[in-house]
Motif scaffolding. Sequence first.
Motif, PDB file in Angstrom:
ATOM      1  N   ASP A 190      20.259  19.791  24.785  1.00 15.34           N
ATOM      2  CA  ASP A 190      21.389  19.607  23.881  1.00 15.34           C
ATOM      3  C   ASP A 190      22.690  19.527  24.668  1.00 15.34           C
ATOM      4  O   ASP A 190      23.583  18.738  24.337  1.00 15.34           O
ATOM      5  CB  ASP A 190      21.460  20.748  22.867  1.00 15.34           C
ATOM      6  N   GLY A 191      22.794  20.333  25.727  1.00 14.30           N
ATOM      7  CA  GLY A 191      23.997  20.308  26.547  1.00 14.30           C
ATOM      8  C   GLY A 191      24.182  18.996  27.289  1.00 14.30           C
ATOM      9  O   GLY A 191      25.302  18.494  27.420  1.00 14.30           O
ATOM     10  N   ILE A 192      23.091  18.434  27.787  1.00 17.96           N
ATOM     11  CA  ILE A 192      23.164  17.127  28.450  1.00 17.96           C
ATOM     12  C   ILE A 192      23.619  16.064  27.453  1.00 17.96           C
ATOM     13  O   ILE A 192      24.509  15.255  27.728  1.00 17.96           O
ATOM     14  CB  ILE A 192      21.793  16.751  29.050  1.00 17.96           C
ATOM     15  N   GLU A 193      22.994  16.092  26.286  1.00 10.74           N
ATOM     16  CA  GLU A 193      23.319  15.113  25.239  1.00 10.74           C
ATOM     17  C   GLU A 193      24.774  15.246  24.799  1.00 10.74           C
ATOM     18  O   GLU A 193      25.491  14.248  24.651  1.00 10.74           O
ATOM     19  CB  GLU A 193      22.381  15.326  24.051  1.00 10.74           C
ATOM     20  N   GLU A 194      25.219  16.478  24.585  1.00 11.52           N
ATOM     21  CA  GLU A 194      26.600  16.706  24.165  1.00 11.52           C
ATOM     22  C   GLU A 194      27.573  16.205  25.221  1.00 11.52           C
ATOM     23  O   GLU A 194      28.571  15.542  24.914  1.00 11.52           O
ATOM     24  CB  GLU A 194      26.829  18.201  23.914  1.00 11.52           C
ATOM     25  N   TYR A 195      27.300  16.520  26.469  1.00 10.71           N
ATOM     26  CA  TYR A 195      28.194  16.129  27.559  1.00 10.71           C
ATOM     27  C   TYR A 195      28.329  14.607  27.631  1.00 10.71           C
ATOM     28  O   TYR A 195      29.446  14.066  27.673  1.00 10.71           O
ATOM     29  CB  TYR A 195      27.656  16.679  28.878  1.00 10.71           C
ATOM     30  N   TYR A 247      21.341  19.872  33.552  1.00 11.91           N
ATOM     31  CA  TYR A 247      22.437  20.461  32.772  1.00 11.91           C
ATOM     32  C   TYR A 247      23.490  21.058  33.703  1.00 11.91           C
ATOM     33  O   TYR A 247      24.688  20.780  33.586  1.00 11.91           O
ATOM     34  CB  TYR A 247      21.821  21.526  31.874  1.00 11.91           C
ATOM     35  N   ARG A 248      23.057  21.857  34.652  1.00 11.64           N
ATOM     36  CA  ARG A 248      23.998  22.473  35.595  1.00 11.64           C
ATOM     37  C   ARG A 248      24.698  21.415  36.443  1.00 11.64           C
ATOM     38  O   ARG A 248      25.909  21.500  36.696  1.00 11.64           O
ATOM     39  CB  ARG A 248      23.263  23.456  36.501  1.00 11.64           C
ATOM     40  N   GLY A 290      28.747  20.272  37.081  1.00 14.99           N
ATOM     41  CA  GLY A 290      29.277  20.516  38.415  1.00 14.99           C
ATOM     42  C   GLY A 290      28.978  21.896  38.952  1.00 14.99           C
ATOM     43  O   GLY A 290      29.688  22.401  39.832  1.00 14.99           O
ATOM     44  N   ARG A 291      27.901  22.510  38.453  1.00 19.68           N
ATOM     45  CA  ARG A 291      27.503  23.832  38.935  1.00 19.68           C
ATOM     46  C   ARG A 291      26.345  23.705  39.909  1.00 19.68           C
ATOM     47  O   ARG A 291      25.616  22.708  39.888  1.00 19.68           O
ATOM     48  CB  ARG A 291      27.095  24.718  37.756  1.00 19.68           C
ATOM     49  N   PRO A 292      26.166  24.706  40.781  1.00 19.44           N
ATOM     50  CA  PRO A 292      25.052  24.649  41.733  1.00 19.44           C
ATOM     51  C   PRO A 292      23.722  24.399  41.034  1.00 19.44           C
ATOM     52  O   PRO A 292      23.413  25.030  40.019  1.00 19.44           O
ATOM     53  CB  PRO A 292      25.097  26.035  42.389  1.00 19.44           C
ATOM     54  N   SER A 293      22.952  23.485  41.579  1.00 19.09           N
ATOM     55  CA  SER A 293      21.728  23.039  40.922  1.00 19.09           C
ATOM     56  C   SER A 293      20.750  22.557  41.978  1.00 19.09           C
ATOM     57  O   SER A 293      21.153  22.103  43.053  1.00 19.09           O
ATOM     58  CB  SER A 293      22.060  21.894  39.956  1.00 19.09           C
ATOM     59  N   ASN A 294      19.460  22.629  41.647  1.00 23.90           N
ATOM     60  CA  ASN A 294      18.469  22.061  42.557  1.00 23.90           C
ATOM     61  C   ASN A 294      18.002  20.680  42.101  1.00 23.90           C
ATOM     62  O   ASN A 294      16.978  20.177  42.572  1.00 23.90           O
ATOM     63  CB  ASN A 294      17.275  23.006  42.738  1.00 23.90           C
ATOM     64  N   ALA A 295      18.750  20.067  41.188  1.00 27.23           N
ATOM     65  CA  ALA A 295      18.449  18.685  40.809  1.00 27.23           C
ATOM     66  C   ALA A 295      18.612  17.785  42.033  1.00 27.23           C
ATOM     67  O   ALA A 295      19.460  18.031  42.900  1.00 27.23           O
ATOM     68  CB  ALA A 295      19.377  18.225  39.689  1.00 27.23           C
TER      69      ALA A 295
END
Length: 251
Positions: free
Chosen positions: A156-161, A226-227, A231-236
Motif C-alpha cells: 500500500d505504501g509503494i502504491e500510495e507513493y 517500500y524503504r 530513501g531509507r536503508p534497504s537491501n533492495a
Amino acid sequence: MQPLALIDAIKQQSETLRDVLLDVGPGVPVATCPGWTSNDILSHMAWAYGAATTGMDTPLDGPMPDFGQPPKAWDQALEAWDVARDKLLGRLNGIDPAATRAWVFSPAAERTAVFWLRVVAHETAIHRLDTEHARAGDDTGEMLGSVSFDTELAVDGIEEYLTLLVPAFVPRRDPIAIGGSVTYHATDIDRIWHVRVRPGDVPQVVDAAEPDDRSASVTGAADAVYRALWGRPSNAVVTGDNELLDTLRSP
C-alpha cells in the motif's frame, strides 16, 4: 488496504513509534532524516495527525488550510502528539472514511478521508523506522533487520507513493529534463510497478514497460522496495540510471 486496516496500522505504528521515541529521548540525531533529531520526529508527527483531522474538516474546494506548527520542545511536542493523535482517532471513530469527503493535497487522490489514512499510516511507519535506526545508533546505511513491515502495508505504501505522492511533490520541483522508465518489483508477491518518466511531465505508473534508452529498477521484497522508495536503508537491488531514480526521490 481497507480503511479499517489502515486505522489499525496507524494505531499500531504510532504506539510503537511513541514508545521508541520515549526510549530514545530528546535531542538524539536521526541519521535517516539528515538534520533532524528525535524532537523533529515527535513534532512532525504531531503536525501530521493534526493535519489529517484538519483536512477532513476542510471544504473540498477551499484553499489549503493552515495546519499550524506544533512546538519542538520535547515535553510540549509530546503533549501535542497525544492530543493530535487522540483527536484524529476520535474523528475516525464511527465514520466511513471512503464516504467522508475531505480536502486533499494530491491532484491524483480521491477527496475522501481514505487519503489521509494512507498519508498518516505511512508517515508513521517510515518515521517509526527512522527512530528505530536512531535507537540502534545505526548510521551505516544498511537495512535495519530488526524492523519489518508486513507485505500489505508495504505494498500500500509503494502504491500510495507512486500514484498519489509523486503527483503532489514533483510539480513543486524544477521540471524533469530527462526521459526513461523505472521498474519497481516486489518479488515476494511478484507485483510490478512500471513508471514512465518524460521531460516536463509528472512521472506516471503505466500498465507495461516501454522501450527507453534510459532505465532503472528497484527489486526486492515489498518491505525493501517500500524503504528504498522513501530513501531509507534497504537491501533492495537498485540498478540502472541514478538520474532517473532521482526524479522520484522522496521529499
